[in-house]
Design a protein around this motif. Structure first.
Motif, PDB file in Angstrom:
ATOM      1  N   LYS A  43      -9.724  15.978   1.329  1.00  0.00           N
ATOM      2  CA  LYS A  43      -9.622  14.552   1.008  1.00  0.00           C
ATOM      3  C   LYS A  43      -8.403  13.896   1.679  1.00  0.00           C
ATOM      4  CE  LYS A  43      -9.806  11.681  -3.036  1.00  0.00           C
ATOM      5  NZ  LYS A  43      -9.065  11.597  -4.285  1.00  0.00           N
ATOM      6  N   ASP A  44      -7.343  14.673   1.891  1.00  0.00           N
ATOM      7  CA  ASP A  44      -6.106  14.081   2.426  1.00  0.00           C
ATOM      8  C   ASP A  44      -5.935  14.338   3.921  1.00  0.00           C
ATOM      9  OD1 ASP A  44      -4.928  13.189  -0.186  1.00  0.00           O
ATOM     10  OD2 ASP A  44      -5.222  15.316  -0.598  1.00  0.00           O
ATOM     11  N   GLN A  45      -7.049  14.551   4.606  1.00  0.00           N
ATOM     12  CA  GLN A  45      -7.004  14.880   6.036  1.00  0.00           C
ATOM     13  C   GLN A  45      -6.046  13.952   6.794  1.00  0.00           C
ATOM     14  OE1 GLN A  45     -10.375  14.081   8.889  1.00  0.00           O
ATOM     15  NE2 GLN A  45     -10.731  16.216   8.417  1.00  0.00           N
ATOM     16  N   GLY A  46      -5.178  14.547   7.595  1.00  0.00           N
ATOM     17  CA  GLY A  46      -4.244  13.753   8.400  1.00  0.00           C
ATOM     18  C   GLY A  46      -2.893  13.596   7.739  1.00  0.00           C
ATOM     19  N   ARG A  47      -2.816  13.809   6.424  1.00  0.00           N
ATOM     20  CA  ARG A  47      -1.535  13.660   5.732  1.00  0.00           C
ATOM     21  C   ARG A  47      -0.619  14.828   6.125  1.00  0.00           C
ATOM     22  NH1 ARG A  47      -1.259  11.801  -0.498  1.00  0.00           N
ATOM     23  NH2 ARG A  47      -2.566  10.175   0.355  1.00  0.00           N
ATOM     24  N   SER A  48       0.681  14.546   6.269  1.00  0.00           N
ATOM     25  CA  SER A  48       1.563  15.643   6.668  1.00  0.00           C
ATOM     26  C   SER A  48       2.963  15.460   6.109  1.00  0.00           C
ATOM     27  CB  SER A  48       1.614  15.757   8.196  1.00  0.00           C
ATOM     28  OG  SER A  48       2.475  14.786   8.735  1.00  0.00           O
ATOM     29  N   ALA A  49       3.736  16.521   6.133  1.00  0.00           N
ATOM     30  CA  ALA A  49       5.148  16.466   5.726  1.00  0.00           C
ATOM     31  C   ALA A  49       5.914  17.438   6.602  1.00  0.00           C
ATOM     32  CB  ALA A  49       5.289  16.856   4.263  1.00  0.00           C
ATOM     33  N   LEU A  50       7.188  17.110   6.827  1.00  0.00           N
ATOM     34  CA  LEU A  50       8.008  17.973   7.670  1.00  0.00           C
ATOM     35  C   LEU A  50       8.884  18.857   6.792  1.00  0.00           C
ATOM     36  CD1 LEU A  50       8.683  18.523  10.637  1.00  0.00           C
ATOM     37  CD2 LEU A  50      10.587  16.922  10.402  1.00  0.00           C
ATOM     38  N   LEU A  51       8.851  20.142   7.059  1.00  0.00           N
ATOM     39  CA  LEU A  51       9.715  21.081   6.329  1.00  0.00           C
ATOM     40  C   LEU A  51      10.797  21.536   7.301  1.00  0.00           C
ATOM     41  CD1 LEU A  51      10.391  22.968   3.951  1.00  0.00           C
ATOM     42  CD2 LEU A  51       8.649  24.533   4.804  1.00  0.00           C
ATOM     43  N   GLU A  52      12.028  21.089   7.050  1.00  0.00           N
ATOM     44  CA  GLU A  52      13.103  21.404   8.004  1.00  0.00           C
ATOM     45  C   GLU A  52      13.930  22.602   7.577  1.00  0.00           C
ATOM     46  OE1 GLU A  52      14.651  17.784  10.345  1.00  0.00           O
ATOM     47  OE2 GLU A  52      14.361  17.124   8.283  1.00  0.00           O
ATOM     48  N   ARG A  53      13.962  22.850   6.285  1.00  0.00           N
ATOM     49  CA  ARG A  53      14.712  24.000   5.782  1.00  0.00           C
ATOM     50  C   ARG A  53      14.255  24.293   4.355  1.00  0.00           C
ATOM     51  NH1 ARG A  53      20.732  21.854   5.285  1.00  0.00           N
ATOM     52  NH2 ARG A  53      20.324  21.187   7.399  1.00  0.00           N
ATOM     53  N   GLY A  54      14.576  25.483   3.879  1.00  0.00           N
ATOM     54  CA  GLY A  54      14.313  25.811   2.490  1.00  0.00           C
ATOM     55  C   GLY A  54      12.840  25.911   2.163  1.00  0.00           C
ATOM     56  N   THR A  55      12.501  25.379   0.984  1.00  0.00           N
ATOM     57  CA  THR A  55      11.155  25.570   0.451  1.00  0.00           C
ATOM     58  C   THR A  55      10.538  24.225   0.097  1.00  0.00           C
ATOM     59  OG1 THR A  55      11.872  27.665  -0.490  1.00  0.00           O
ATOM     60  CG2 THR A  55       9.871  26.736  -1.392  1.00  0.00           C
ATOM     61  N   ALA A  56       9.280  24.054   0.398  1.00  0.00           N
ATOM     62  CA  ALA A  56       8.572  22.827   0.018  1.00  0.00           C
ATOM     63  C   ALA A  56       7.505  23.168  -1.007  1.00  0.00           C
ATOM     64  CB  ALA A  56       7.916  22.208   1.246  1.00  0.00           C
ATOM     65  N   VAL A  57       7.291  22.234  -1.926  1.00  0.00           N
ATOM     66  CA  VAL A  57       6.209  22.403  -2.898  1.00  0.00           C
ATOM     67  C   VAL A  57       5.060  21.507  -2.474  1.00  0.00           C
ATOM     68  CG1 VAL A  57       5.590  22.356  -5.345  1.00  0.00           C
ATOM     69  CG2 VAL A  57       7.978  22.659  -4.668  1.00  0.00           C
ATOM     70  N   VAL A  58       3.855  22.034  -2.549  1.00  0.00           N
ATOM     71  CA  VAL A  58       2.668  21.246  -2.221  1.00  0.00           C
ATOM     72  C   VAL A  58       1.818  21.151  -3.487  1.00  0.00           C
ATOM     73  CG1 VAL A  58       0.631  21.069  -0.743  1.00  0.00           C
ATOM     74  CG2 VAL A  58       2.709  22.164   0.129  1.00  0.00           C
ATOM     75  N   GLY A  59       1.403  19.949  -3.825  1.00  0.00           N
ATOM     76  CA  GLY A  59       0.587  19.753  -5.021  1.00  0.00           C
ATOM     77  C   GLY A  59       0.286  18.279  -5.216  1.00  0.00           C
ATOM     78  N   THR A  60      -0.247  17.943  -6.383  1.00  0.00           N
ATOM     79  CA  THR A  60      -0.629  16.543  -6.609  1.00  0.00           C
ATOM     80  C   THR A  60       0.471  15.745  -7.323  1.00  0.00           C
ATOM     81  OG1 THR A  60      -1.719  17.177  -8.667  1.00  0.00           O
ATOM     82  CG2 THR A  60      -3.112  17.061  -6.711  1.00  0.00           C
ATOM     83  N   LEU A  61       1.523  16.417  -7.788  1.00  0.00           N
ATOM     84  CA  LEU A  61       2.609  15.682  -8.450  1.00  0.00           C
ATOM     85  C   LEU A  61       3.405  14.867  -7.427  1.00  0.00           C
ATOM     86  CD1 LEU A  61       4.379  18.059 -11.012  1.00  0.00           C
ATOM     87  CD2 LEU A  61       2.910  16.089 -11.466  1.00  0.00           C
ATOM     88  N   PRO A  62       3.800  13.652  -7.795  1.00  0.00           N
ATOM     89  CA  PRO A  62       4.555  12.826  -6.832  1.00  0.00           C
ATOM     90  C   PRO A  62       5.872  13.454  -6.414  1.00  0.00           C
ATOM     91  CG  PRO A  62       3.852  11.538  -8.753  1.00  0.00           C
ATOM     92  CD  PRO A  62       3.499  12.956  -9.048  1.00  0.00           C
ATOM     93  N   SER A  63       6.403  14.403  -7.190  1.00  0.00           N
ATOM     94  CA  SER A  63       7.693  15.007  -6.825  1.00  0.00           C
ATOM     95  C   SER A  63       7.546  16.097  -5.755  1.00  0.00           C
ATOM     96  CB  SER A  63       8.343  15.598  -8.073  1.00  0.00           C
ATOM     97  OG  SER A  63       7.447  16.532  -8.647  1.00  0.00           O
ATOM     98  N   CYS A  64       6.307  16.443  -5.378  1.00  0.00           N
ATOM     99  CA  CYS A  64       6.118  17.492  -4.357  1.00  0.00           C
ATOM    100  C   CYS A  64       6.500  16.952  -2.981  1.00  0.00           C
ATOM    101  CB  CYS A  64       4.656  17.939  -4.312  1.00  0.00           C
ATOM    102  SG  CYS A  64       4.133  18.788  -5.796  1.00  0.00           S
ATOM    103  N   GLN A  65       6.898  17.852  -2.080  1.00  0.00           N
ATOM    104  CA  GLN A  65       7.209  17.414  -0.702  1.00  0.00           C
ATOM    105  C   GLN A  65       5.949  16.930   0.006  1.00  0.00           C
ATOM    106  OE1 GLN A  65       8.943  19.942  -1.880  1.00  0.00           O
ATOM    107  NE2 GLN A  65      11.024  19.172  -1.579  1.00  0.00           N
ATOM    108  N   LEU A  66       4.853  17.642  -0.215  1.00  0.00           N
ATOM    109  CA  LEU A  66       3.586  17.168   0.336  1.00  0.00           C
ATOM    110  C   LEU A  66       2.678  16.870  -0.859  1.00  0.00           C
ATOM    111  CD1 LEU A  66       1.714  16.558   2.697  1.00  0.00           C
ATOM    112  CD2 LEU A  66       1.012  18.952   2.699  1.00  0.00           C
ATOM    113  N   VAL A  67       2.415  15.574  -1.042  1.00  0.00           N
ATOM    114  CA  VAL A  67       1.635  15.146  -2.208  1.00  0.00           C
ATOM    115  C   VAL A  67       0.173  14.978  -1.787  1.00  0.00           C
ATOM    116  CG1 VAL A  67       1.403  13.399  -4.018  1.00  0.00           C
ATOM    117  CG2 VAL A  67       3.664  13.914  -3.042  1.00  0.00           C
ATOM    118  N   LEU A  68      -0.719  15.668  -2.501  1.00  0.00           N
ATOM    119  CA  LEU A  68      -2.142  15.594  -2.175  1.00  0.00           C
ATOM    120  C   LEU A  68      -2.898  14.921  -3.317  1.00  0.00           C
ATOM    121  CD1 LEU A  68      -2.520  19.203  -0.751  1.00  0.00           C
ATOM    122  CD2 LEU A  68      -2.158  17.085   0.520  1.00  0.00           C
ATOM    123  N   THR A  69      -4.064  14.363  -3.001  1.00  0.00           N
ATOM    124  CA  THR A  69      -4.846  13.701  -4.050  1.00  0.00           C
ATOM    125  C   THR A  69      -6.136  14.461  -4.341  1.00  0.00           C
ATOM    126  OG1 THR A  69      -6.008  12.362  -2.429  1.00  0.00           O
ATOM    127  CG2 THR A  69      -3.987  11.424  -3.330  1.00  0.00           C
TER     128      THR A  69
END
Ligand code: ATP
Length: 434
Positions: free
Chosen positions: A32-58
């Motif tokens: 559903k979120d095709q094309g959406r992206s986030a940059l991870l420059e260091r450390g750890t990223a969380v991916v999920g539907t919560l707005p606090s995630c680095q990559l937020v999916l719907t």
């Protein structure tokens, strides 16, 4: 603990023996979120539907905090956070797995690519099929973009790649998408005796050689207004190369035994599994012809470089045999751990064997015949073990109707150890069945 309680802010940077961390782009390729992206420059990223995630999916098949991705240097660690629909890598459900840069990871129905930021993301096609070619991996999606760009230009294309990687399929796709009216004519330079090759390519007049009882056009004329696919081009005899270069440059050629020039117009696509530049250096292939053929060079990636395509291709081949192929995690692990020297052709043959003999009989042959693979021991072992363990546990639980105690007994494992394994794989025994 850093991994199990990831924060949304970048965590402490790690020093990695393999070199400085390079930023990674998390790009949604499918879902559903095709094309959406986030940059991870260091450390750890969380991916999920919560707005606090680095990559937020719907996507509603993705959990609120679905997984974490940790930058390690030359690789990444993906950790499922107990998501509802799980995290899959190479078709197998995983809890924690170390993956290379460029890997594809599935969260529910979303497919996420972990791309080095330096590589161009714009070349990644969203499609998983192009003119009969199937591919879900990044390598194939990039190839799809290149094929779509190059096809309408009419430029000569040189296809390089190991045997069975689909070079002929790529040539067919280039032809199909070129808009040319003529046909695609396949000419395999390796399949014709060198002495007969000029006649087969250029055609001949009646009586041009012993046995030439009637005049005949060659492959060049059959490809007029279309495409000539010259397979195994490194086998084109040196003596035939000047005349072939001439027809590419001027469109003019002579049938054997004729002195009237004929004219043709076609696009040439040449293919080889050999190193054609080395053949030029060795003197068995003309340099001017090489440059003419290699206006655009496309590489057909080996199957072991695009393991993500294996489940898709295996299902496709099974369907074409009129059946389906429900591969267990253990079978899938065997398929992805194998080296595939014969590439997609060998996979097709393996699927045929699985369909007629069953996975138990057909697949061990692959697992034991692969003594040649020198690399990735730890990653492969990890992958195979993970998939085996999970498949085994699931099967035992199912056989014992969800009772972990009975399953542990049948497996000959201590109950506490069995529970630990279940937990690692996120499996839950049926309530009350302990
Ligand atoms: N991406 C793909 N999607 C679907 N089928 C594929 C794909 N790649 C290869 N195949 C299948 O694998 C088989 C081998 O492919 P193909 O003959 O095109 O390989 P090749 O690289 O030309 O081999 P060779 O170098 O031996 O001539 C064919 O049956 C083809 O349909």
């Amino acid at each position: 603990m850093r991994d199990s309680a990831p924060s949304t802010a970048p965590l402490t940077e790690k020093t990695d023996p393999e070199g400085p961390l390079q930023p990674v782009r998390l790009l949604v390729l499918e879902g559903k979120d095709q094309g959406r992206s986030a940059l991870l420059e260091r450390g750890t990223a969380v991916v999920g539907t919560l707005p606090s995630c680095q990559l937020v999916l719907t996507d509603d098949t993705v959990s609120r905090r679905h997984l974490t991705i940790e930058l390690l240097g030359a690789s990444l660690r993906v950790r499922d956070l107990g998501s509802r629909n799980g995290t899959r890598y190479l078709g197998a459900r995983v809890e924690v797995v170390e993956v290379p840069l460029g890997a594809l990871v599935c969260l529910g129905r979303t497919q996420l690519a972990l791309l080095p930021e330096t590589s161009s993301t714009e070349r990644v096609s969203a499609r998983t099929e192009l003119a009969g070619l199937l591919g879900r991996s990044l390598a194939m999606r990039r190839l799809f973009t290149d094929i779509e760009r190059v096809a309408p230009t009419g430029l000569p294309v040189l296809l390089q790649g190991e045997t069975g990687t689909g070079k002929e399929g790529i040539a067919r796709a280039l032809h199909q998408l070129s808009g040319k009216e003529g046909a695609l004519r396949v000419f395999d330079c390796g399949a014709v005796l060198p002495g007969l090759l000029p006649g087969a390519l250029f055609g001949h007049a009646r009586g041009a050689f012993t046995g030439a009882v009637a005049e005949a056009p060659g492959a060049l004329e059959a490809a007029h207004e279309g495409t000539l696919f010259l397979d195994e081009v490194a086998e084109l005899p040196l003596e035939a190369q000047p005349a072939f270069l001439r027809v590419l440059e001027t469109g003019g050629f002579f049938r054997l035994g004729e002195n009237v020039e004929r004219r043709v117009r076609f696009r040439v696509i040449a293919a080889t599994h050999q190193d054609l530049q080395a053949a030029v250096k060795k003197g068995s292939f003309r340099e001017d012809l090489y440059h003419r053929l290699a206006s655009v060079v496309l590489r057909a990636p080996a199957l072991r470089e695009r393991l993500e395509d294996i489940p898709l291709l295996a299902e496709h081949f099974a369907r074409s045999l009129g059946t389906s192929l429900p591969l267990s995690p253990a079978s899938l692990a065997t398929l992805t751990a194998y080296h595939w020297p014969g590439n997609v052709r060998e996979l097709r043959n393996a699927v045929e064997r699985v369909v007629s003999l069953g996975a138990e009989a057909a697949l061990p042959r692959l697992a034991t015949s692969d003594a040649s693979r020198p690399e990735d021991f730890h990653a492969t072992r990890e992958r195979v073990l993970q998939a085996f363990e999970r498949g085994y546990l699931e099967a035992q639980l199912a056989r014992h109707k969800g009772s972990a105690a009975a399953a542990a007994r049948a497996a000959g494992l201590a109950r506490s150890y069995f529970y630990r394994l279940l937990k690692t794989h996120g499996l839950v025994p049926r309530r009350g069945k302990g």
